[in-house]
Design a protein around this motif. Structure first.
Motif, PDB file in Angstrom:
ATOM      1  N   UNK A  69      27.269  37.847  55.144  1.00  0.00           N
ATOM      2  CA  UNK A  69      28.340  36.764  54.812  1.00  0.00           C
ATOM      3  C   UNK A  69      28.545  36.917  53.522  1.00  0.00           C
ATOM      4  N   UNK A  70      27.690  36.915  52.313  1.00  0.00           N
ATOM      5  CA  UNK A  70      28.195  37.063  51.072  1.00  0.00           C
ATOM      6  C   UNK A  70      29.006  38.059  50.495  1.00  0.00           C
ATOM      7  N   UNK A  71      28.957  39.129  51.236  1.00  0.00           N
ATOM      8  CA  UNK A  71      30.027  40.426  51.197  1.00  0.00           C
ATOM      9  C   UNK A  71      31.310  40.045  51.414  1.00  0.00           C
ATOM     10  N   UNK A  72      31.590  39.123  52.589  1.00  0.00           N
ATOM     11  CA  UNK A  72      32.814  38.746  53.035  1.00  0.00           C
ATOM     12  C   UNK A  72      33.430  37.867  51.898  1.00  0.00           C
ATOM     13  N   UNK A  73      32.519  36.801  51.522  1.00  0.00           N
ATOM     14  CA  UNK A  73      32.823  35.903  50.488  1.00  0.00           C
ATOM     15  C   UNK A  73      33.484  36.734  49.137  1.00  0.00           C
ATOM     16  N   UNK A  74      32.662  37.762  48.977  1.00  0.00           N
ATOM     17  CA  UNK A  74      32.816  38.419  47.602  1.00  0.00           C
ATOM     18  C   UNK A  74      34.174  38.835  47.629  1.00  0.00           C
ATOM     19  N   UNK A  75      34.475  39.530  48.931  1.00  0.00           N
ATOM     20  CA  UNK A  75      35.783  40.194  48.894  1.00  0.00           C
ATOM     21  C   UNK A  75      36.862  39.189  48.777  1.00  0.00           C
ATOM     22  N   UNK A  76      36.681  37.951  49.354  1.00  0.00           N
ATOM     23  CA  UNK A  76      37.815  36.939  49.143  1.00  0.00           C
ATOM     24  C   UNK A  76      38.024  36.572  47.785  1.00  0.00           C
ATOM     25  N   UNK A  77      36.642  36.502  47.086  1.00  0.00           N
ATOM     26  CA  UNK A  77      36.860  35.956  45.688  1.00  0.00           C
ATOM     27  C   UNK A  77      37.486  37.077  44.751  1.00  0.00           C
ATOM     28  N   UNK A  78      37.264  38.204  45.020  1.00  0.00           N
ATOM     29  CA  UNK A  78      37.899  39.386  44.186  1.00  0.00           C
ATOM     30  C   UNK A  78      39.531  39.188  44.536  1.00  0.00           C
ATOM     31  N   UNK A  79      40.022  39.129  45.697  1.00  0.00           N
ATOM     32  CA  UNK A  79      41.351  39.123  46.137  1.00  0.00           C
ATOM     33  C   UNK A  79      41.907  38.003  45.316  1.00  0.00           C
ATOM     34  N   UNK A  80      41.229  36.752  45.638  1.00  0.00           N
ATOM     35  CA  UNK A  80      41.942  35.394  44.927  1.00  0.00           C
ATOM     36  C   UNK A  80      41.729  35.520  43.554  1.00  0.00           C
ATOM     37  N   UNK A  81      41.125  36.198  42.968  1.00  0.00           N
ATOM     38  CA  UNK A  81      41.021  36.235  41.480  1.00  0.00           C
ATOM     39  C   UNK A  81      42.497  37.112  41.096  1.00  0.00           C
ATOM     40  N   UNK A  82      42.687  38.208  41.757  1.00  0.00           N
ATOM     41  CA  UNK A  82      43.974  38.788  41.278  1.00  0.00           C
ATOM     42  C   UNK A  82      45.225  38.034  41.825  1.00  0.00           C
ATOM     43  N   UNK A  83      45.122  37.379  42.704  1.00  0.00           N
ATOM     44  CA  UNK A  83      46.479  36.357  43.222  1.00  0.00           C
ATOM     45  C   UNK A  83      46.546  35.406  41.981  1.00  0.00           C
ATOM     46  N   UNK A  84      45.436  34.986  41.634  1.00  0.00           N
ATOM     47  CA  UNK A  84      45.492  33.914  40.552  1.00  0.00           C
ATOM     48  C   UNK A  84      45.993  34.455  39.251  1.00  0.00           C
ATOM     49  N   UNK A  85      45.484  35.692  38.887  1.00  0.00           N
ATOM     50  CA  UNK A  85      46.111  36.199  37.747  1.00  0.00           C
ATOM     51  C   UNK A  85      47.546  36.444  37.839  1.00  0.00           C
ATOM     52  N   UNK A  86      47.949  36.931  38.918  1.00  0.00           N
ATOM     53  CA  UNK A  86      49.429  37.397  39.218  1.00  0.00           C
ATOM     54  C   UNK A  86      50.185  35.945  38.941  1.00  0.00           C
ATOM     55  N   UNK A  87      49.748  34.817  39.564  1.00  0.00           N
ATOM     56  CA  UNK A  87      50.556  33.793  39.551  1.00  0.00           C
ATOM     57  C   UNK A  87      50.477  32.979  38.222  1.00  0.00           C
ATOM     58  N   UNK A  88      49.576  33.497  37.320  1.00  0.00           N
ATOM     59  CA  UNK A  88      49.372  32.924  35.886  1.00  0.00           C
ATOM     60  C   UNK A  88      50.614  33.736  35.105  1.00  0.00           C
TER      61      UNK A  88
END
Length: 608
Positions: A489-508
RNA sequence: GCGCCCGUAGCUCAACUGGAUAGAGCGCUGGCCUCCGGAGCCAGAGGUUGCAGGUUCGAAUCCUGCCGGGCGUGCCA
């Protein structure tokens, strides 16, 4: 895949105009090995048999008439392999187009042709008892299956079939009343722990040791031993008599008894719903339909079945004979009492005929399979499984699951041999999760740590239960589920955190995430193809009632993304065109993963 | 006795309902940090899918029989 199937169907109609078209199945599946193609059709082999032709020749003719359109790369003899496999590759621009089409709120999951009402039976707690491992799978699998049906556009009604009636409940009710009257307990301060203890106490007090007494007499144990046993048996008989009277009072809905019963129910259900809430299980008080709610229906129902000849009297008891089974379904004891099968049949009647269920799914232990075979058979025979105005019975399905085992491969128990409480399990998962979160994030503040640990603990437990084939037993291991490596479960959560970080950075930075997609790198291609499998995976998992297929898919997806993430820079891509394409890919991935985790009830975290 | 379920790498599990060379993770060997979070990526070793037949172009998957393990089997829920 649908489009490819259609293209093959058209090819078939052109290639074999004389053959009847209705029996054609394109048999398209994603290719297992990327070097051969994106998809494969296995239809040439069965078709060759039917048309009495060599499969490779059939494949050749299909290929010849196959119009690649703007969907497929050019096709030829080279697409045929082995005994007649047809390997197909999507054009890069088609892949990009399909992905963009999928990048909507529904993520390619269409509305069902026929939305159905599905009743899901889950949790199944008993009054005055703590939830334990035995409830874990029913609760989590039932929740995931409910979410799956709902996600596919069906109407879902959850039913917590609470064990709140019958002699065992009367026993503990009698015990509580007795202690209250003696001033030993205060109903307002009673906890579920107290009730759990009283339940067991009442059970043992009502169990007369008649065999022990007989043995003592037979083997001539001392008069003292015999006297003690006689006293025990007399006490048990008295306790049992009180319990039976309490049962009668409950059945008569006598106010003073019901008041105590209601209090027991409140205490139990509050804790049950609290634990469900902690496990991210969508269920509320309104979803409870205890055995008590069927009590009044049972007598008339049995009479109805007898009057219509569905049931018969046998040896003083009332049974329904079910075709294909040696033992009948027992619905009334010779002493006039009802059984759990009786209640289950009444529940089917209500669920189908009043709630309008097209399908009822029972998330219950595999050991009950014979019971459900009989109950389903009896309900169908009685006509209770058919909706008013319909001519076919609704589907009744037992989503049977295996046991939770300890690491010694024996049923998961505490050292003293008792069932492990769900509360204890959750607490330990949480404690271990805290430890790991703190180790990974030195200096993290208390509140953040707690929040993340909660999400991680629930993800670990739910994932562990949902990732295995439902019908098999599985070995419960905190160690593994919280290891954070591999399919967890945590691995899947981690994958989501990583991609969201990228998207947030892009948006910023004001970058677009909605641009055109250009598939160039092999890892981009693999990611895109995997994303396209999402809707089909949900449908398949739902049909089979197998949430583990969704888990397996998401793990595939996350690893494919990890490879992409490793190979392809997103924010630091070579140019604007590539960057915006990769950001779009990231966005679709993020949506699918978040959606899939939602189906599994695994919480998405902002950071870890 | 009869019935149902399960046997896949050392361990924990997959295998898209009969498809190609049975895949992952852990553990073991060896690579990859001047770049988006290394809870990661890449490669290697590791298998007679319990055994024996059968069905067919093709079987871990379907059928039969064994062998192991689990669970049920009319008046508990």
């Amino acid at each position: 895949m649908v489009l490819i199937s259609e293209a093959l169907r058209r090819a078939y109609e052109r290639a074999f105009p004389d053959a009847e078209g209705d029996g054609f199945d394109p048999l398209v599946t994603p290719s297992r090995r990327a070097e051969l193609g994106d998809y494969q059709s296995n239809c040439a082999m069965p078709l060759g048999k039917r048309l009495r032709m060599a499969p490779r020749e059939v494949a050749a003719r299909l290929i010849e008439h196959l119009d690649p359109g703007d969907l497929l790369e050019a096709v030829g003899e080279g697409n045929i392999a082995g005994p007649g496999f047809i390997n197909l590759r999507l054009r890069g621009d088609a892949l990009a187009r399909l992905l963009v089409e999928m990048d909507t709120a529904g993520l390619g999951v269409g509305e069902p042709d026929h939305p159905e009402t599905v009743v899901v039976d889950l949790v199944g707690v008993n009054l005055a008892k703590q939830m334990h491992v035995g409830h874990l799978r029913s609760t989590i699998i039932g929740d995931a299956i409910s979410r799956l049906f709902a996600r596919l556009g069906h109407r879902v009604i959850r039913q917590n079939h609470v064990g709140d009636w019958g002699l065992p409940i009367a026993m503990v009710t009698a015990k509580v009343m007795e202690l209250r009257d003696a001033g030993a307990i205060d109903l307002d301060r009673l906890t579920l722990d107290d009730l759990d203890r009283l339940y067991r106490q009442a059970q043992s007090e009502c169990a007369a040791d008649t065999r022990g007494l007989e043995a003592a007499r037979r083997y001539g144990l001392g008069p003292k031993a015999i006297a003690e046993l006689e006293e025990q048996v007399a006490g048990a008989e008295a306790a049992l008599k009180r319990a039976k009277q309490t049962l009668i009072d409950l059945q008569a809905r006598r106010a003073s008894t019901m008041e105590v019963w209601r209090r027991i129910s409140e205490i139990t259900m509050r804790e049950c719903l609290a634990i469900c809430h902690e496990l991210n299980v969508e269920i509320s008080e309104a979803d409870s339909a205890g055995e008590s709610s069927y009590a009044e229906e049972l007598g008339p129902m049995v009479e109805d079945l007898l009057a219509r000849g569905v049931a018969e009297v046998d040896d003083g008891a009332v049974v329904v004979r079910v075709e294909g089974f040696e033992q009948p379904c027992l619905i009334r004891k010779s002493d006039g009492g009802f059984l759990y099968a009786t209640t289950d049949i009444a529940a089917i009647r209500r669920r189908v005929q009043e709630m309008g269920a097209d399908e009822v799914v029972y998330c219950v232990d595999a050991r009950q399979s014979l019971h459900f075979d009989l109950v389903f058979g009896a309900a169908r025979k009685a006509g209770y499984a058919t909706r008013p105005g319909h001519d076919h019975p609704s589907r009744l399905r037992h989503a049977a699951f295996g046991m939770v085992l300890g690491e010694d491969h024996r049923p998961f128990r505490t050292r003293s041999g008792e069932n492990v409480r769900l509360r204890a399990l959750l607490d330990e998962a949480l404690a271990r999760a805290r430890g790991v979160v703190r180790a990974k994030n030195p200096g993290i503040d208390e509140a953040s740590c707690e929040e993340i640990a909660r999400g991680v603990a629930v993800a670990a437990m739910r994932h562990a239960d949902l990732s295995n084939d439902r019908v098999k037993d599985y070995v419960f291991s905190f160690e593994r589920m919280l290891a954070f490596e591999g399919n967890t479960g945590p691995y899947l959560q981690y994958a989501l955190v990583r991609v969201r970080k990228i998207l947030a950075e892009a948006e910023q930075r004001g970058m677009s995430t909605g641009g055109a997609i250009h598939i160039e790198d092999a890892s981009e291609r693999a990611l895109a193809l995997t994303l396209l499998r999402y809707p089909g995976t949900l449908v398949g998992a739902c049909e089979a009632l197998e949430p583990h297929r969704v888990v397996g898919y998401l793990y595939d997806l996350a690893t494919v993304f990890s490879t992409f993430y490793d190979r392809c820079h997103v924010l630091h891509a070579e140019d604007e065109r590539v960057r915006s394409s990769r950001l779009r890919l990231c966005r679709v991935f993020e949506r699918v993963l978040a959606d899939g985790l939602g189906v599994l009830g695994i919480p998405a975290l902002a950071r870890m």
